[in-house]
Structures are given as C-alpha cells and as structure tokens.
Design a protein around this motif. Sequence first.
Motif, PDB file in Angstrom:
ATOM      1  N   GLY A  49       9.713  -5.394 -12.607  1.00 55.22           N
ATOM      2  CA  GLY A  49       8.574  -6.230 -12.194  1.00 55.22           C
ATOM      3  C   GLY A  49       8.414  -6.342 -10.672  1.00 55.22           C
ATOM      4  O   GLY A  49       7.340  -6.051 -10.140  1.00 55.22           O
ATOM      5  N   PRO A  50       9.466  -6.763  -9.949  1.00 54.13           N
ATOM      6  CA  PRO A  50       9.310  -6.888  -8.489  1.00 54.13           C
ATOM      7  C   PRO A  50       8.978  -5.553  -7.818  1.00 54.13           C
ATOM      8  O   PRO A  50       8.320  -5.519  -6.780  1.00 54.13           O
ATOM      9  N   MET A  51       9.428  -4.454  -8.437  1.00 53.45           N
ATOM     10  CA  MET A  51       9.151  -3.135  -7.858  1.00 53.45           C
ATOM     11  C   MET A  51       7.674  -2.770  -8.022  1.00 53.45           C
ATOM     12  O   MET A  51       7.076  -2.154  -7.141  1.00 53.45           O
ATOM     13  N   THR A  52       7.091  -3.141  -9.158  1.00 54.22           N
ATOM     14  CA  THR A  52       5.676  -2.823  -9.391  1.00 54.22           C
ATOM     15  C   THR A  52       4.816  -3.459  -8.297  1.00 54.22           C
ATOM     16  O   THR A  52       3.963  -2.806  -7.684  1.00 54.22           O
ATOM     17  N   ILE A  53       5.078  -4.727  -8.024  1.00 56.06           N
ATOM     18  CA  ILE A  53       4.284  -5.425  -7.004  1.00 56.06           C
ATOM     19  C   ILE A  53       4.552  -4.814  -5.629  1.00 56.06           C
ATOM     20  O   ILE A  53       3.639  -4.615  -4.828  1.00 56.06           O
ATOM     21  N   THR A  54       5.803  -4.474  -5.375  1.00 56.58           N
ATOM     22  CA  THR A  54       6.149  -3.913  -4.061  1.00 56.58           C
ATOM     23  C   THR A  54       5.461  -2.564  -3.841  1.00 56.58           C
ATOM     24  O   THR A  54       4.969  -2.284  -2.745  1.00 56.58           O
ATOM     25  N   MET A  55       5.389  -1.729  -4.872  1.00 58.23           N
ATOM     26  CA  MET A  55       4.753  -0.427  -4.693  1.00 58.23           C
ATOM     27  C   MET A  55       3.234  -0.577  -4.545  1.00 58.23           C
ATOM     28  O   MET A  55       2.569   0.274  -3.946  1.00 58.23           O
ATOM     29  N   LEU A  56       2.702  -1.681  -5.064  1.00 57.29           N
ATOM     30  CA  LEU A  56       1.280  -1.978  -4.827  1.00 57.29           C
ATOM     31  C   LEU A  56       1.059  -2.291  -3.338  1.00 57.29           C
ATOM     32  O   LEU A  56       0.103  -1.786  -2.718  1.00 57.29           O
ATOM     33  N   LEU A  57       1.958  -3.086  -2.766  1.00 60.11           N
ATOM     34  CA  LEU A  57       1.875  -3.377  -1.325  1.00 60.11           C
ATOM     35  C   LEU A  57       2.025  -2.073  -0.540  1.00 60.11           C
ATOM     36  O   LEU A  57       1.300  -1.806   0.424  1.00 60.11           O
ATOM     37  N   TYR A  58       2.981  -1.261  -0.978  1.00 59.08           N
ATOM     38  CA  TYR A  58       3.288   0.022  -0.321  1.00 59.08           C
ATOM     39  C   TYR A  58       2.032   0.912  -0.292  1.00 59.08           C
ATOM     40  O   TYR A  58       1.664   1.464   0.744  1.00 59.08           O
ATOM     41  N   ASN A  59       1.380   1.024  -1.444  1.00 58.92           N
ATOM     42  CA  ASN A  59       0.179   1.870  -1.508  1.00 58.92           C
ATOM     43  C   ASN A  59      -0.954   1.297  -0.656  1.00 58.92           C
ATOM     44  O   ASN A  59      -1.728   2.044  -0.044  1.00 58.92           O
ATOM     45  N   THR A  60      -1.052  -0.029  -0.601  1.00 63.07           N
ATOM     46  CA  THR A  60      -2.137  -0.644   0.173  1.00 63.07           C
ATOM     47  C   THR A  60      -1.911  -0.426   1.670  1.00 63.07           C
ATOM     48  O   THR A  60      -2.858  -0.139   2.416  1.00 63.07           O
ATOM     49  N   VAL A  61      -0.653  -0.540   2.088  1.00 64.17           N
ATOM     50  CA  VAL A  61      -0.343  -0.278   3.501  1.00 64.17           C
ATOM     51  C   VAL A  61      -0.649   1.195   3.816  1.00 64.17           C
ATOM     52  O   VAL A  61      -1.259   1.508   4.842  1.00 64.17           O
ATOM     53  N   ALA A  62      -0.247   2.082   2.906  1.00 65.29           N
ATOM     54  CA  ALA A  62      -0.516   3.515   3.120  1.00 65.29           C
ATOM     55  C   ALA A  62      -2.023   3.771   3.208  1.00 65.29           C
ATOM     56  O   ALA A  62      -2.491   4.564   4.042  1.00 65.29           O
ATOM     57  N   ALA A  63      -2.799   3.077   2.373  1.00 58.90           N
ATOM     58  CA  ALA A  63      -4.266   3.240   2.398  1.00 58.90           C
ATOM     59  C   ALA A  63      -4.817   2.780   3.745  1.00 58.90           C
ATOM     60  O   ALA A  63      -5.669   3.457   4.350  1.00 58.90           O
ATOM     61  N   ALA A  64      -4.320   1.639   4.228  1.00 58.93           N
ATOM     62  CA  ALA A  64      -4.796   1.115   5.516  1.00 58.93           C
ATOM     63  C   ALA A  64      -4.423   2.081   6.642  1.00 58.93           C
ATOM     64  O   ALA A  64      -5.227   2.315   7.553  1.00 58.93           O
ATOM     65  N   GLU A  65      -3.226   2.636   6.579  1.00 58.54           N
ATOM     66  CA  GLU A  65      -2.797   3.587   7.619  1.00 58.54           C
ATOM     67  C   GLU A  65      -3.701   4.821   7.619  1.00 58.54           C
ATOM     68  O   GLU A  65      -4.126   5.291   8.668  1.00 58.54           O
ATOM     69  N   LYS A  66      -4.001   5.331   6.422  1.00 62.19           N
ATOM     70  CA  LYS A  66      -4.847   6.533   6.331  1.00 62.19           C
ATOM     71  C   LYS A  66      -6.237   6.249   6.894  1.00 62.19           C
ATOM     72  O   LYS A  66      -6.844   7.093   7.541  1.00 62.19           O
TER      73      LYS A  66
END
Length: 291
Positions: free
Chosen positions: A271-288
């Motif tokens: 569970g905590p990993m699912t939310i963390t990878m959502l943050l991870y993808n959002t940061v990656a999207a913002a960086e791109k």
Amino acid sequence: MPASIIDGKLVAQEIRSALSERISALKHKNIVPGLAVILVGEDPASVSYVTAKEQACADIGMKSFEYRLPDTTRTEELVALIHKLNADKAVHGILVQLPLPGHIDEFSVIEAIAPEKDVDGFTSINLGKMLLGQDAFIPCTPHGIIKLIEHTGIPTKGTHAVVVGRSNIVGKPLANLLIRKEINATVTICHTGTVNLADFTKHADILIACAGKAGLITADMVKPGACVIDVGVNRVPAPQSKKGWKLVGDVLFDEVLDVAGFITPVPGGVGPMTITMLLYNTVAAAEKMSV
Ligand code: NAP
C-alpha cells in the motif's frame, strides 16, 4: 525461523526522501508538481485511498487538486473535465480513482488522459510503451512491488515468479515487469481458470498474490524460503475493532510467516509503495514538462 518482514513504509520513506530533493529542485524553477485527483461517488474505500493520496502530496510539498463528483456524473462530463485538466499547466498528473460507477465508460475516461499526465500508467499508450520496454509511466502498484523485491536483495535472475491475478492494473503489468532482463524471472500467471492453484504457488521462489481474496494463500501453498508479496486488500469482519472490520491481504500472514523467507504485511507492505510510486510518477511528469 520466521520470514523477514518487508517494511513497505520504510522503503517508501527512502524513495520519498529522494523525491523531496527533486521537488526542491523543481521549486527553484518555480514549479510545484501538481496532481489532480478525481473521485466519482462515495465508496468508502475509494474515499480513504483518495484522502491518503492527497495527504501524501501535502506531506511531500506537492499540490493536489481535488475533484469530488456525484455518482450521477456522466462519462462525457468526466471526459470534459479531463480535457480541461490536460490543458492546465499547474496539473502534471491526473488520477481517476477506480472503480468508477457502472454506468461510466471507464475505458473512454482513462483514454482521455493525456499520456504525459497519465501518472497511473493506465492508458493504452503507456501500457503499450511499457510492454515494448520504452520510456513510460509504469503503473504504481506493480512498480512499487518491483521496488520491494529489489529491496530484499534476493537474486531474481532465473527465479520462478508466480503472479496470482491478471488484472490490467496489477497482475498483467507486473508479470511484464518481472520478465524484463533486469529481473529475469520466469513467470507464471494464475487466475480463476487455473486448475489447482497450489500446484503453481508451491513452486514459486517469488509469489505475488493479487487476487483480492482474503486467506487465499495458505502455508501449505508456499515454498519454504519464498519471497511472498501480498497485494490484496480485503475488509473482513472484526467485531472486536471499533469499526467492526479490519483489512487483511490475500495471504494468511500468521501461518505463512513461518514458511516464507520474506513477506509483506497488510497493511504496511504494498500500500505505501503504491502511493509513493504515484508521487514518483508525478514528479517525473513535472520534470519532463519543465524542460
Ligand atoms: P481484480 O481486477 O478483481 O483482479 C483480481 C484477479 O485475481 C483476477 O485476474 C482474477 O481472475 C484473479 N482471482 C480472483 N480470485 C482468484 C482465485 N481464487 N484464484 C486465482 N485467481 C483469482 O483486482 P485488482 O484490481 O487486480 O486488485 C487485486 C487486489 O489487490 C484487491 O484486493 C485490491 O484491493 C488490491 N490492490 C491493492 C493495492 C495496494 O496498493 N495495496 C493496489 C491495487 C489493488 P479472473 O481474471 O479469472 O477473474
């Protein structure tokens, strides 16, 4: 000897610390990663997932934009909102909490999300790119599971991984990630058409249960020393608890603990990993989007 418990909260915290630095770097460019979270209806489990995701954004210094819509919302209204968010520069990621009410065309709604903002990785473009091994947003739960397996340090090359469940959001993408060269497992996917599930699970070096069936995996179905990842989240009656229910996984944790080599708890594992990878993808999207 009991299995080592894989602490999803700890692994998630390590990833979030690294993300904090990337968020600070973006803020120096006047960019705050922003996640739009859309919830249709008031399903209690979905409400609690959405609340947890919004809280996680706030905790790490990201913005979240909340859209809570009545369960009478029509497909076209939802698609129109997504088109608006696709064009909004403050929004880097769009999440539609699933499942949607039955009258809504889920496929059309997900496909309306611009692939560069599809931080759940559910659009056909991102899933197709992932399958081809191209740069893509990887669905958060399978991605988080891979991080947990890597965290154990077990050699994965040549192992037999058994995935119990073939959903589009967990089982199928996960099986695809496990056969990537960097993991190099041989994968078996089980489902409700599998005859005698135990015949497969008993031979798994890595066993991932993502069926959504409480108590499906018992100790006699697990190979001694196996790495067991429990994705299931099931509400079962618990008269002694205030709420009258508690959350359990698909694995009978107490008995499998004595057989497995590694095991994830529920809650506090995937569970905590699912939310963390959502943050991870959002940061990656913002960086791109910032280059
Ligand atoms: P889903 O869409 O209902 O898919 C469940 C899959 O499991 C299906 O492929 C189904 O087979 C298979 N299955 C069900 N009963 C089975 C059985 N007795 N033996 C073998 N296979 C069986 O569910 P999902 O969305 O993938 O989610 C699965 C579970 O993970 C749920 O409990 C969900 O709440 C949880 N989850 C947790 C997280 C997290 O972050 N912790 C994230 C996502 C999901 P068929 O295809 O033949 O029907």
